[in-house]
Design a protein around this motif. Structure first.
Motif, PDB file in Angstrom:
ATOM      1  N   SER A   1      -6.652   2.427  13.084  1.00 27.35           N
ATOM      2  CA  SER A   1      -7.390   1.696  12.040  1.00 27.35           C
ATOM      3  C   SER A   1      -6.805   1.981  10.670  1.00 27.35           C
ATOM      4  CB  SER A   1      -8.873   2.085  12.058  1.00 27.35           C
ATOM      5  OG  SER A   1      -9.474   1.676  13.257  1.00 27.35           O
ATOM      6  N   TRP A   2      -6.468   3.246  10.430  1.00 30.08           N
ATOM      7  CA  TRP A   2      -5.873   3.614   9.150  1.00 30.08           C
ATOM      8  C   TRP A   2      -4.548   2.874   8.940  1.00 30.08           C
ATOM      9  CZ3 TRP A   2      -5.769   4.833   4.403  1.00 30.08           C
ATOM     10  CH2 TRP A   2      -4.608   5.312   3.798  1.00 30.08           C
ATOM     11  N   LEU A   3      -3.719   2.795   9.970  1.00 33.11           N
ATOM     12  CA  LEU A   3      -2.429   2.126   9.847  1.00 33.11           C
ATOM     13  C   LEU A   3      -2.592   0.630   9.556  1.00 33.11           C
ATOM     14  CD1 LEU A   3      -0.409   3.943  12.653  1.00 33.11           C
ATOM     15  CD2 LEU A   3      -0.221   4.256  10.171  1.00 33.11           C
ATOM     16  N   VAL A   4      -3.577  -0.002  10.192  1.00 40.00           N
ATOM     17  CA  VAL A   4      -3.848  -1.417   9.937  1.00 40.00           C
ATOM     18  C   VAL A   4      -4.314  -1.601   8.486  1.00 40.00           C
ATOM     19  CG1 VAL A   4      -5.404  -3.339  10.497  1.00 40.00           C
ATOM     20  CG2 VAL A   4      -4.344  -2.006  12.333  1.00 40.00           C
ATOM     21  N   PHE A   5      -5.276  -0.776   8.066  1.00 42.26           N
ATOM     22  CA  PHE A   5      -5.794  -0.853   6.696  1.00 42.26           C
ATOM     23  C   PHE A   5      -4.678  -0.603   5.678  1.00 42.26           C
ATOM     24  CE2 PHE A   5      -7.426   1.402   2.968  1.00 42.26           C
ATOM     25  CZ  PHE A   5      -8.200   0.388   2.410  1.00 42.26           C
ATOM     26  N   LYS A   6      -3.899   0.435   5.924  1.00 37.91           N
ATOM     27  CA  LYS A   6      -2.814   0.798   5.011  1.00 37.91           C
ATOM     28  C   LYS A   6      -1.790  -0.337   4.892  1.00 37.91           C
ATOM     29  CE  LYS A   6       0.837   4.266   4.593  1.00 37.91           C
ATOM     30  NZ  LYS A   6       1.452   5.423   5.250  1.00 37.91           N
ATOM     31  N   GLY A   7      -1.455  -0.974   6.021  1.00 37.01           N
ATOM     32  CA  GLY A   7      -0.513  -2.090   5.998  1.00 37.01           C
ATOM     33  C   GLY A   7      -1.004  -3.232   5.132  1.00 37.01           C
ATOM     34  N   HIS A   8      -2.277  -3.607   5.296  1.00 41.43           N
ATOM     35  CA  HIS A   8      -2.849  -4.689   4.486  1.00 41.43           C
ATOM     36  C   HIS A   8      -2.910  -4.291   3.010  1.00 41.43           C
ATOM     37  CE1 HIS A   8      -3.902  -7.514   7.632  1.00 41.43           C
ATOM     38  NE2 HIS A   8      -4.449  -6.529   8.344  1.00 41.43           N
ATOM     39  N   LEU A   9      -3.292  -3.064   2.751  1.00 42.87           N
ATOM     40  CA  LEU A   9      -3.394  -2.579   1.374  1.00 42.87           C
ATOM     41  C   LEU A   9      -2.027  -2.615   0.684  1.00 42.87           C
ATOM     42  CD1 LEU A   9      -5.435  -1.084  -0.626  1.00 42.87           C
ATOM     43  CD2 LEU A   9      -4.214   0.963   0.058  1.00 42.87           C
ATOM     44  N   LEU A  10      -0.983  -2.142   1.362  1.00 40.17           N
ATOM     45  CA  LEU A  10       0.350  -2.123   0.777  1.00 40.17           C
ATOM     46  C   LEU A  10       0.904  -3.531   0.556  1.00 40.17           C
ATOM     47  CD1 LEU A  10       1.929   0.951   2.592  1.00 40.17           C
ATOM     48  CD2 LEU A  10       1.096   0.808   0.236  1.00 40.17           C
ATOM     49  N   GLN A  11       0.593  -4.451   1.488  1.00 37.38           N
ATOM     50  CA  GLN A  11       1.026  -5.840   1.295  1.00 37.38           C
ATOM     51  C   GLN A  11       0.365  -6.446   0.061  1.00 37.38           C
ATOM     52  OE1 GLN A  11       0.088  -7.902   4.920  1.00 37.38           O
ATOM     53  NE2 GLN A  11       1.988  -7.297   5.934  1.00 37.38           N
ATOM     54  N   ALA A  12      -0.928  -6.217  -0.095  1.00 32.93           N
ATOM     55  CA  ALA A  12      -1.648  -6.736  -1.260  1.00 32.93           C
ATOM     56  C   ALA A  12      -1.126  -6.076  -2.538  1.00 32.93           C
ATOM     57  CB  ALA A  12      -3.151  -6.490  -1.103  1.00 32.93           C
ATOM     58  N   GLN A  13      -0.867  -4.797  -2.461  1.00 32.60           N
ATOM     59  CA  GLN A  13      -0.337  -4.066  -3.619  1.00 32.60           C
ATOM     60  C   GLN A  13       1.014  -4.629  -4.052  1.00 32.60           C
ATOM     61  OE1 GLN A  13      -0.251   0.367  -3.588  1.00 32.60           O
ATOM     62  NE2 GLN A  13       1.952   0.072  -3.748  1.00 32.60           N
ATOM     63  N   GLU A  14       1.871  -4.908  -3.089  1.00 35.62           N
ATOM     64  CA  GLU A  14       3.202  -5.445  -3.386  1.00 35.62           C
ATOM     65  C   GLU A  14       3.112  -6.808  -4.073  1.00 35.62           C
ATOM     66  OE1 GLU A  14       7.077  -6.520  -0.782  1.00 35.62           O
ATOM     67  OE2 GLU A  14       6.019  -4.681  -0.239  1.00 35.62           O
ATOM     68  N   ARG A  15       2.148  -7.614  -3.663  1.00 40.89           N
ATOM     69  CA  ARG A  15       1.988  -8.951  -4.250  1.00 40.89           C
ATOM     70  C   ARG A  15       1.340  -8.922  -5.624  1.00 40.89           C
ATOM     71  NH1 ARG A  15      -0.506 -13.564  -0.595  1.00 40.89           N
ATOM     72  NH2 ARG A  15      -0.279 -14.662  -2.566  1.00 40.89           N
ATOM     73  N   CYS A  16       0.436  -7.967  -5.848  1.00 36.55           N
ATOM     74  CA  CYS A  16      -0.426  -8.032  -7.035  1.00 36.55           C
ATOM     75  C   CYS A  16      -0.135  -7.000  -8.123  1.00 36.55           C
ATOM     76  CB  CYS A  16      -1.885  -7.869  -6.613  1.00 36.55           C
ATOM     77  SG  CYS A  16      -2.394  -9.079  -5.390  1.00 36.55           S
ATOM     78  N   ILE A  17       0.535  -5.924  -7.787  1.00 34.97           N
ATOM     79  CA  ILE A  17       0.759  -4.866  -8.776  1.00 34.97           C
ATOM     80  C   ILE A  17       2.261  -4.656  -8.938  1.00 34.97           C
ATOM     81  CG2 ILE A  17       0.231  -2.490  -9.448  1.00 34.97           C
ATOM     82  CD1 ILE A  17      -2.090  -2.594  -7.386  1.00 34.97           C
ATOM     83  N   PRO A  18       2.808  -5.097 -10.059  1.00 30.27           N
ATOM     84  CA  PRO A  18       4.254  -4.939 -10.252  1.00 30.27           C
ATOM     85  C   PRO A  18       4.630  -3.472 -10.464  1.00 30.27           C
ATOM     86  CG  PRO A  18       3.247  -5.844 -12.222  1.00 30.27           C
ATOM     87  CD  PRO A  18       2.165  -5.752 -11.190  1.00 30.27           C
ATOM     88  N   ALA A  19       5.849  -3.142 -10.077  1.00 35.28           N
ATOM     89  CA  ALA A  19       6.364  -1.796 -10.304  1.00 35.28           C
ATOM     90  C   ALA A  19       7.269  -1.835 -11.517  1.00 35.28           C
ATOM     91  CB  ALA A  19       7.129  -1.313  -9.080  1.00 35.28           C
ATOM     92  N   LYS A  20       7.277  -0.741 -12.259  1.00 28.82           N
ATOM     93  CA  LYS A  20       8.185  -0.650 -13.402  1.00 28.82           C
ATOM     94  C   LYS A  20       9.001   0.615 -13.257  1.00 28.82           C
ATOM     95  CE  LYS A  20       4.858   1.604 -16.447  1.00 28.82           C
ATOM     96  NZ  LYS A  20       4.180   1.551 -17.721  1.00 28.82           N
ATOM     97  N   ARG A  21      10.214   0.560 -13.732  1.00 28.29           N
ATOM     98  CA  ARG A  21      11.114   1.713 -13.682  1.00 28.29           C
ATOM     99  C   ARG A  21      10.767   2.644 -14.834  1.00 28.29           C
ATOM    100  NH1 ARG A  21      17.037   0.601 -12.201  1.00 28.29           N
ATOM    101  NH2 ARG A  21      16.993   2.185 -10.622  1.00 28.29           N
ATOM    102  N   LYS A  22      10.622   3.925 -14.512  1.00 26.92           N
ATOM    103  CA  LYS A  22      10.342   4.896 -15.560  1.00 26.92           C
ATOM    104  C   LYS A  22      11.639   5.244 -16.252  1.00 26.92           C
ATOM    105  CE  LYS A  22       7.373   8.027 -15.307  1.00 26.92           C
ATOM    106  NZ  LYS A  22       6.734   9.286 -15.043  1.00 26.92           N
ATOM    107  N   SER A  23      11.577   5.425 -17.551  1.00 29.08           N
ATOM    108  CA  SER A  23      12.775   5.798 -18.292  1.00 29.08           C
ATOM    109  C   SER A  23      12.384   6.717 -19.442  1.00 29.08           C
ATOM    110  CB  SER A  23      13.475   4.556 -18.832  1.00 29.08           C
ATOM    111  OG  SER A  23      12.614   3.886 -19.730  1.00 29.08           O
ATOM    112  N   GLY A  24      13.373   7.333 -20.022  1.00 32.84           N
ATOM    113  CA  GLY A  24      13.125   8.200 -21.172  1.00 32.84           C
ATOM    114  C   GLY A  24      12.824   9.616 -20.776  1.00 32.84           C
TER     115      GLY A  24
END
Length: 162
Positions: free
Chosen positions: A121-144
């Motif tokens: 169940s955790w793996l199913v939930f985690k998969g859906h959560l990560l897919q939604a995260q990838e679509r909705c929350i952009p990643a930014k490169r840290k610098s400085g």
């Protein structure tokens, strides 16, 4: 730099056989130090170490001397080579949390998790959560200068920690 006499430390795996050597490794990690010596000093063990707190600050480390009198020679570079960070962090300021909530809300969780154990169940939930995260929350490169600091540790919190 010095002769630290911890022959049981494996520097490649960052492991040690004795309690005192493990404490030494913990101290190095706790103080964000890097061990830059690559050549063993005696019988395959690295006893003479060169430690630094900045990657690229120390260079050209070489073992010098003869049996019984060994030293390391190294150069301190004027400016630490700039290491480009590959570290990314989620940029929640630009996140589309409405879409994120909508995507996770569309999933029929009772059917998706039906008949599964806790781990499955955790793996199913985690998969859906990560897919939604990838679509909705952009990643930014840290610098400085703050690339080693976790993204959630802001100046105010850092001040309180110090």
């Amino acid at each position: 730099m010095g002769d630290f006499n911890h022959p049981d430390i494996c520097w490649r795996g960052n492991t040690a056989g004795h309690k005192q050597s493990r404490k030494f490794l913990e101290c190095i990690d706790d103080n964000f130090l890097l061990q830059v010596t690559e050549e063993p000093t005696r019988r395959g063990a690295m006893l003479d170490l060169v430690l630094t707190n900045k990657e690229g600050l120390v260079g050209d480390v070489k073992l010098k001397g003869s049996l019984g009198c060994r030293d390391h020679e190294f150069k301190i570079l004027r400016a630490a080579r700039r290491v480009h960070s590959k570290l990314t962090a989620l940029d929640f300021r630009r996140a589309d949390l409405g879409l994120f909530r909508d995507l996770l809300g569309r999933i029929p969780w009772d059917k998706a998790l039906e008949g599964r154990g806790a781990q499955a169940s955790w793996l199913v939930f985690k998969g859906h959560l990560l897919q939604a995260q990838e679509r909705c929350i952009p990643a930014k490169r840290k610098s400085g200068k703050n690339t080693k600091r976790p993204p959630w540790m802001k100046k105010e919190l850092l001040g309180k920690v110090k």
